[in-house]
Design a protein around this motif. Structure first.
Motif, PDB file in Angstrom:
ATOM      1  N   TYR A 136       0.853  -1.188   0.000  1.00 24.35           N
ATOM      2  CA  TYR A 136       0.000   0.000   0.000  1.00 24.35           C
ATOM      3  C   TYR A 136       0.887   1.235   0.000  1.00 24.35           C
ATOM      4  CZ  TYR A 136      -3.339   3.572   1.177  1.00 24.35           C
ATOM      5  OH  TYR A 136      -4.110   4.711   1.119  1.00 24.35           O
ATOM      6  N   ARG A 137       0.467   2.227  -0.781  1.00 18.41           N
ATOM      7  CA  ARG A 137       1.108   3.548  -0.741  1.00 18.41           C
ATOM      8  C   ARG A 137       0.036   4.544  -1.115  1.00 18.41           C
ATOM      9  NH1 ARG A 137      -0.541   2.137  -5.331  1.00 18.41           N
ATOM     10  NH2 ARG A 137       0.810   1.979  -7.148  1.00 18.41           N
ATOM     11  N   GLY A 138      -0.037   5.591  -0.317  1.00 22.32           N
ATOM     12  CA  GLY A 138      -1.038   6.603  -0.627  1.00 22.32           C
ATOM     13  C   GLY A 138      -1.564   7.320   0.581  1.00 22.32           C
ATOM     14  N   GLN A 139      -2.843   7.639   0.522  1.00 22.93           N
ATOM     15  CA  GLN A 139      -3.461   8.519   1.499  1.00 22.93           C
ATOM     16  C   GLN A 139      -3.840   7.792   2.784  1.00 22.93           C
ATOM     17  OE1 GLN A 139      -7.078  10.085  -0.171  1.00 22.93           O
ATOM     18  NE2 GLN A 139      -8.201   8.176   0.124  1.00 22.93           N
ATOM     19  N   LEU A 140      -3.991   8.584   3.838  1.00 24.07           N
ATOM     20  CA  LEU A 140      -4.533   8.097   5.106  1.00 24.07           C
ATOM     21  C   LEU A 140      -6.030   7.862   4.949  1.00 24.07           C
ATOM     22  CD1 LEU A 140      -4.177   7.599   8.194  1.00 24.07           C
ATOM     23  CD2 LEU A 140      -4.712  10.022   8.495  1.00 24.07           C
ATOM     24  N   ASP A 141      -6.722   8.858   4.394  1.00 22.03           N
ATOM     25  CA  ASP A 141      -8.158   8.797   4.099  1.00 22.03           C
ATOM     26  C   ASP A 141      -8.492   9.983   3.204  1.00 22.03           C
ATOM     27  OD1 ASP A 141      -8.457  11.067   5.813  1.00 22.03           O
ATOM     28  OD2 ASP A 141      -8.970   9.802   7.521  1.00 22.03           O
ATOM     29  N   ASP A 142      -9.764  10.247   2.997  1.00 20.06           N
ATOM     30  CA  ASP A 142     -10.180  11.327   2.090  1.00 20.06           C
ATOM     31  C   ASP A 142     -10.208  12.714   2.744  1.00 20.06           C
ATOM     32  OD1 ASP A 142     -10.576   9.764  -0.242  1.00 20.06           O
ATOM     33  OD2 ASP A 142     -12.515   9.075   0.530  1.00 20.06           O
ATOM     34  N   SER A 143      -9.946  12.813   4.034  1.00 22.24           N
ATOM     35  CA  SER A 143      -9.991  14.099   4.727  1.00 22.24           C
ATOM     36  C   SER A 143      -8.786  14.959   4.355  1.00 22.24           C
ATOM     37  CB  SER A 143     -10.020  13.871   6.242  1.00 22.24           C
ATOM     38  OG  SER A 143     -10.144  15.098   6.917  1.00 22.24           O
ATOM     39  N   ARG A 144      -9.051  16.229   4.131  1.00 16.09           N
ATOM     40  CA  ARG A 144      -8.011  17.227   3.864  1.00 16.09           C
ATOM     41  C   ARG A 144      -8.358  18.482   4.664  1.00 16.09           C
ATOM     42  NH1 ARG A 144      -6.822  13.073   1.788  1.00 16.09           N
ATOM     43  NH2 ARG A 144      -6.206  12.640  -0.335  1.00 16.09           N
ATOM     44  N   LEU A 151     -11.761  12.733   9.791  1.00 14.16           N
ATOM     45  CA  LEU A 151     -10.605  11.839   9.786  1.00 14.16           C
ATOM     46  C   LEU A 151     -11.028  10.474  10.306  1.00 14.16           C
ATOM     47  CD1 LEU A 151      -7.924  14.240  11.229  1.00 14.16           C
ATOM     48  CD2 LEU A 151      -7.701  12.965   9.105  1.00 14.16           C
ATOM     49  N   THR A 152     -10.699   9.426   9.545  1.00 12.26           N
ATOM     50  CA  THR A 152     -11.005   8.058   9.957  1.00 12.26           C
ATOM     51  C   THR A 152      -9.810   7.133   9.773  1.00 12.26           C
ATOM     52  OG1 THR A 152     -11.750   7.443   7.745  1.00 12.26           O
ATOM     53  CG2 THR A 152     -13.437   8.309   9.279  1.00 12.26           C
ATOM     54  N   GLY A 153      -8.860   7.531   8.941  1.00 14.35           N
ATOM     55  CA  GLY A 153      -7.747   6.653   8.598  1.00 14.35           C
ATOM     56  C   GLY A 153      -8.183   5.475   7.743  1.00 14.35           C
ATOM     57  N   ARG A 154      -9.348   5.591   7.125  1.00 10.81           N
ATOM     58  CA  ARG A 154      -9.975   4.464   6.424  1.00 10.81           C
ATOM     59  C   ARG A 154      -9.069   3.770   5.416  1.00 10.81           C
ATOM     60  NH1 ARG A 154     -15.281   4.520   2.501  1.00 10.81           N
ATOM     61  NH2 ARG A 154     -15.185   2.313   2.029  1.00 10.81           N
ATOM     62  N   SER A 155      -8.421   4.520   4.545  1.00 10.95           N
ATOM     63  CA  SER A 155      -7.601   3.894   3.494  1.00 10.95           C
ATOM     64  C   SER A 155      -6.461   3.080   4.105  1.00 10.95           C
ATOM     65  CB  SER A 155      -7.048   4.958   2.551  1.00 10.95           C
ATOM     66  OG  SER A 155      -8.094   5.642   1.905  1.00 10.95           O
TER      67      SER A 155
END
Length: 185
Positions: A136-144, A151-155
């Motif tokens: 995996y590489r990328g975002q924590l979640d969709d929150s900016r 913020l959920t850390g979903r990804s």
């Protein structure tokens, strides 16, 4: 602040090793020192980026939730401290203490580690499986900052849950977006 996405290092890449100063303990650490039984999360962050400041609490929550499950976590700052002194090691220790980072906060003085990971922004998040292969590489979640999404850390949590369940991490991954790494001239 330049809005910069992740470079999306190819999945399957072996975790680049490092030997960096932990600004909290003043010891040097390598990948093996932080490696977890089920996987390892490597995060490129810094002190001053509003995108990192926005996600700090959730990074701590995710690390606290998954360290006990057998994941290793580390944060690395690679910014040029000559032009961005607020990202220097002394200030890194202050931020780690204030934010209660449950992971080492390493200083990449030469920026070699950021280059080896093809890191582009802060935050930039990488997850390696127990065989040290990138899954995996990328975002924590969709929150900016300012977008109103909680913020959920979903990804990141979905990737870690897949590893815990011995499942394949979905290759559909969104790049992180944040401030560009401040490269030395």
């Amino acid at each position: 602040m330049a809005l910069t996405p992740s470079n999306m290092l190819p999945l399957g890449t072996k975790a680049p090793d490092f030997f960096l100063l932990d600004t909290v303990t003043e010891n040097h650490m390598n990948f093996t020192d932080i490696k977890g039984e089920y996987g390892t999360v490597v995060m490129f962050i810094c002190n001053h980026c509003p995108f990192v400041i926005h996600v700090n609490d959730e990074l701590v929550r995710v690390a606290n939730d998954y360290r006990v499950a057998g994941f290793g976590f580390v944060a690395i700052s690679s910014n040029d401290i000559e032009n961005y002194p607020q990202d220097g090691p002394n200030f890194m220790k202050e931020v780690a203490d204030r934010e209660n980072y449950p992971f080492p906060y390493l200083y990449d003085e030469t920026q070699e580690v950021a280059r080896n990971y093809d890191a582009a922004c802060t935050p930039d998040i990488y997850v390696f499986d127990r065989n040290e292969r990138l899954v995996y590489r990328g975002q924590l979640d969709d929150s900016r900052p300012g977008n109103g999404i909680p913020l959920t850390g979903r990804s990141l949590r979905e990737a870690l849950d897949a590893l815990l369940g011995n499942k394949v991490v979905s290759p559909e991954q969104k790049p992180s977006i944040g401030c560009n790494i401040k490269w030395k001239k």
